[in-house]
Write an enzyme that holds these catalytic residues in place. Structure first.
Site, PDB file in Angstrom:
ATOM      1  N   HIS A   6       0.813  -1.214   0.000  1.00 14.44           N
ATOM      2  CA  HIS A   6       0.000   0.000   0.000  1.00 14.44           C
ATOM      3  C   HIS A   6       0.854   1.275   0.000  1.00 14.44           C
ATOM      4  CE1 HIS A   6      -3.815   1.931   0.140  1.00 14.44           C
ATOM      5  NE2 HIS A   6      -4.459   0.923   0.652  1.00 14.44           N
ATOM      6  N   ASP A  31      -2.085   2.525  -4.348  1.00 11.22           N
ATOM      7  CA  ASP A  31      -3.276   2.938  -3.623  1.00 11.22           C
ATOM      8  C   ASP A  31      -4.388   1.920  -3.825  1.00 11.22           C
ATOM      9  OD1 ASP A  31      -4.715   5.282  -2.204  1.00 11.22           O
ATOM     10  OD2 ASP A  31      -6.032   4.841  -3.896  1.00 11.22           O
TER      11      ASP A  31
END
Length: 228
Positions: free
Chosen positions: A199, A203
């Protein structure tokens, strides 16, 4: 770090036939890992399914180039060439190896198939692969379906930003096109694919866009033979 799970399963197009890709499901785990699952066409055996999936992943990276990137501690490195590691083993008790298919974005399905078949044949004969053949790529595909596992959250191999796991084929009842006023149903083989991303690099929204693009490509496999 405590595990934080957020179920964001999408309810729309949940299951499809071998000509379709099931919708998406996503689970946000202990940062920085983001995991999402989908079901891909299962007309081929799990080992064969890696080949069109590898090509489809390379195509999908054009829409989401962050997937083909790496976390380098203080910066993100994005790659133009797609090099995919494919996790394999000669037997359930054997150690896994990760041979790499270089330049997948510019290879045809025939070339990808020949190379992966060569790796599989050599592993079946207990032949060792070279260091260059097992070097780090930019993305990884895990074939857990070869061992009868329906789904698994793949481990992202650092410094890569993403990995995909292909599960075992199973049968499911899905709707066909409506016939008159009544919807028809059919039994179709399904195969679940689970994607994990770092992450810090990818995204969650971009990960969903990637899976959606992968879905479109696998629903229309003819697009894998052309420059789309």
């Amino acid at each position: 770090m405590a595990l934080k799970v957020i179920d964001t399963r999408l309810q729309g197009d949940d299951e499809v036939s071998t000509r379709r890709l099931m919708g998406m499901a996503a689970v946000l785990c202990a940062a920085p890992v983001f995991v999402m699952a989908a079901v891909v066409p299962a007309a081929l055996a799990p080992s064969d399914g890696m080949r069109p999936t590898a090509k489809a992943a390379a195509h999908a990276m054009r829409s989401v180039p962050d997937v083909n990137a790496a976390w380098m501690d203080s910066f993100v490195r994005q790659y133009h060439q797609v090099d995919i590691n494919v996790v394999m083993s000669a037997a359930p008790a054997a150690s896994a190896v990760t041979p790499v298919v270089r330049d997948v974005n510019n290879k045809g399905l025939g070339s990808i198939t020949e190379l992966l078949a060569s790796y599989e044949d050599r592993l079946a004969k207990n032949e060792a692969l070279t260091a260059a053949e097992t070097a780090d790529g930019t993305f990884t595909i895990h074939n857990v379906g070869a061992f009868g596992v329906r789904s698994a959250a793949p481990i992202v191999l650092p410094p890569q930003a993403a990995a995909l796991a292909l599960g075992a084929v199973y049968e499911s009842v899905i709707p066909k096109a409506a016939e008159g006023d009544a919807a028809a149903w059919e039994v179709a083989p399904m195969m679940q694919a689970t994607m994990a991303v770092d992450h810090r690099v990818v995204d969650g929204w971009d990960a969903a866009v990637f899976v959606q693009r992968l879905k479109e490509l696998l629903e229309n496999p003819a697009t894998l033979f052309i420059d789309v």
